[in-house]
Motif scaffolding. Structure first.
Motif, PDB file in Angstrom:
ATOM      1  N   THR A  28       0.798  -1.223   0.000  1.00  0.00           N
ATOM      2  CA  THR A  28       0.000   0.000   0.000  1.00  0.00           C
ATOM      3  C   THR A  28       0.835   1.280   0.000  1.00  0.00           C
ATOM      4  O   THR A  28       0.280   2.375  -0.113  1.00  0.00           O
ATOM      5  N   GLU A  29       2.150   1.165   0.087  1.00  0.00           N
ATOM      6  CA  GLU A  29       2.997   2.364   0.149  1.00  0.00           C
ATOM      7  C   GLU A  29       2.753   3.319  -1.014  1.00  0.00           C
ATOM      8  O   GLU A  29       2.713   4.551  -0.804  1.00  0.00           O
ATOM      9  N   PRO A  30       2.577   2.843  -2.254  1.00  0.00           N
ATOM     10  CA  PRO A  30       2.352   3.790  -3.353  1.00  0.00           C
ATOM     11  C   PRO A  30       1.078   4.625  -3.205  1.00  0.00           C
ATOM     12  O   PRO A  30       0.930   5.638  -3.898  1.00  0.00           O
ATOM     13  N   LEU A  31       0.168   4.235  -2.321  1.00  0.00           N
ATOM     14  CA  LEU A  31      -1.099   4.948  -2.154  1.00  0.00           C
ATOM     15  C   LEU A  31      -1.025   6.042  -1.102  1.00  0.00           C
ATOM     16  O   LEU A  31      -1.934   6.883  -1.019  1.00  0.00           O
ATOM     17  N   LEU A  32       0.035   6.035  -0.298  1.00  0.00           N
ATOM     18  CA  LEU A  32       0.086   6.942   0.856  1.00  0.00           C
ATOM     19  C   LEU A  32       0.137   8.413   0.449  1.00  0.00           C
ATOM     20  O   LEU A  32      -0.416   9.271   1.137  1.00  0.00           O
ATOM     21  N   ALA A  33       0.790   8.720  -0.657  1.00  0.00           N
ATOM     22  CA  ALA A  33       0.924  10.121  -1.063  1.00  0.00           C
ATOM     23  C   ALA A  33      -0.375  10.687  -1.618  1.00  0.00           C
ATOM     24  O   ALA A  33      -0.663  11.885  -1.448  1.00  0.00           O
TER      25      ALA A  33
END
Length: 279
Positions: A144-149
């Motif tokens: 899910t890291e790519p969704l945090l921004a």
């Protein structure tokens, strides 16, 4: 289903009161309901739950987390299993986004289970399948890291909300989500389309739309309210998670759940504080 196979949930309020189930949005947990829990529950037994792969609910609760395998029906059956375990044939239900879709599915498909329904920043159909399938594929590959921004811009009317304690907690929910569970929930949203069945929802229904919700803009709420017989539509100045105006949302819910009390109290009480945690 045995207790160890239930969705993780938190319960507050008297054990002999009517049950009110609160459903979360994709990427969050029981935390998303905390702004609305401003007073002790006195009239309802309030249950908040985590979606599979979110918070304390393992993704393994789903039969198959493979691409395209999970539907909103699968998630709804997990919610019904919780109600059955607590011996409630009927319950009130309020849900945000995916949590709302789960409640609408139960109300449409399982007559007699839902006593009243609140649909908050949600939809009868969350758009084309492809973007959801692509997001599911991305999360399965990279987490899910790519969704945090990008999530703060979808979740909050003011992205600066992401820097508040609540905002940080919700983004941590997203960062900590199990990729397989999150992706499976994306697949459920991809396949969801209840537009032809909205007339099957016959219980008292409140639809809350966020005026600054970019994920499910106001026309989604308008479609729900137009399609559900005798539904009431409220528009709130908030983003997708409806956390910016907790007092307004709580008062709207009280109008649905406790209409006599809501008419007598301009401030409107909240709907409960967590007291215990069960498996």
């Amino acid at each position: 289903m045995t207790p160890g196979r239930l969705l993780h949930h938190e319960i507050s309020g008297p054990a002999d009161a009517p049950l009110l189930i609160l459903g979360p949005s994709l990427g969050t947990s029981t935390t998303v309901w905390e702004p609305h829990l401003t007073a002790p529950a006195t009239d309802f037994r309030v249950l908040r739950f985590d979606l599979p792969g979110h918070g304390g609910s393992p993704a393994a609760l789903l039969r198959d987390t493979g691409p395209g395998r999970t539907t909103v029906e699968d998630l709804a059956q997990l919610v019904l299993a919780m109600a059955d375990e607590l011996a409630y044939d009927e319950f009130h239900y309020a849900g945000i986004s995916l949590g709302g879709a789960i409640g609408a599915w139960i109300a449409a498909r399982c007559p007699g289970r839902v006593a009243s329904l609140a649909l908050i920043c949600t939809s009868a159909h969350f758009g084309e399948e492809r973007p959801w399938r692509e997001r599911a594929e991305l999360v399965r590959l990279k987490g899910t890291e790519p969704l945090l921004a990008t999530s703060p811009g979808r979740w909050f009317a003011d992205p600066r909300q992401a820097g508040t304690p609540l905002g940080r907690a919700l983004l941590k929910n997203l960062a900590d989500a199990d990729p397989m569970g999150y992706a499976a929930c994306c697949d459920a949203l991809a396949a969801y389309d209840l537009r032809a069945e909205l007339t099957h929802i016959t219980v008292p229904t409140l639809v809350i739309g966020g005026s600054r919700d970019t994920a499910t803009p106001p026309h989604h709420a308008e479609e729900l309210a137009a399609g559900i017989p005798h539904a009431t539509l409220r528009t709130v100045d908030c983003g997708h998670l409806a956390v910016e105006q907790p007092g307004t949302v709580a008062l709207a819910l009280d109008t649905l759940l406790r209409p006599e009390r809501a008419r007598c109290s301009p401030a409107g009480p909240g709907i409960g504080e967590p007291q215990s945690v069960s498996d």
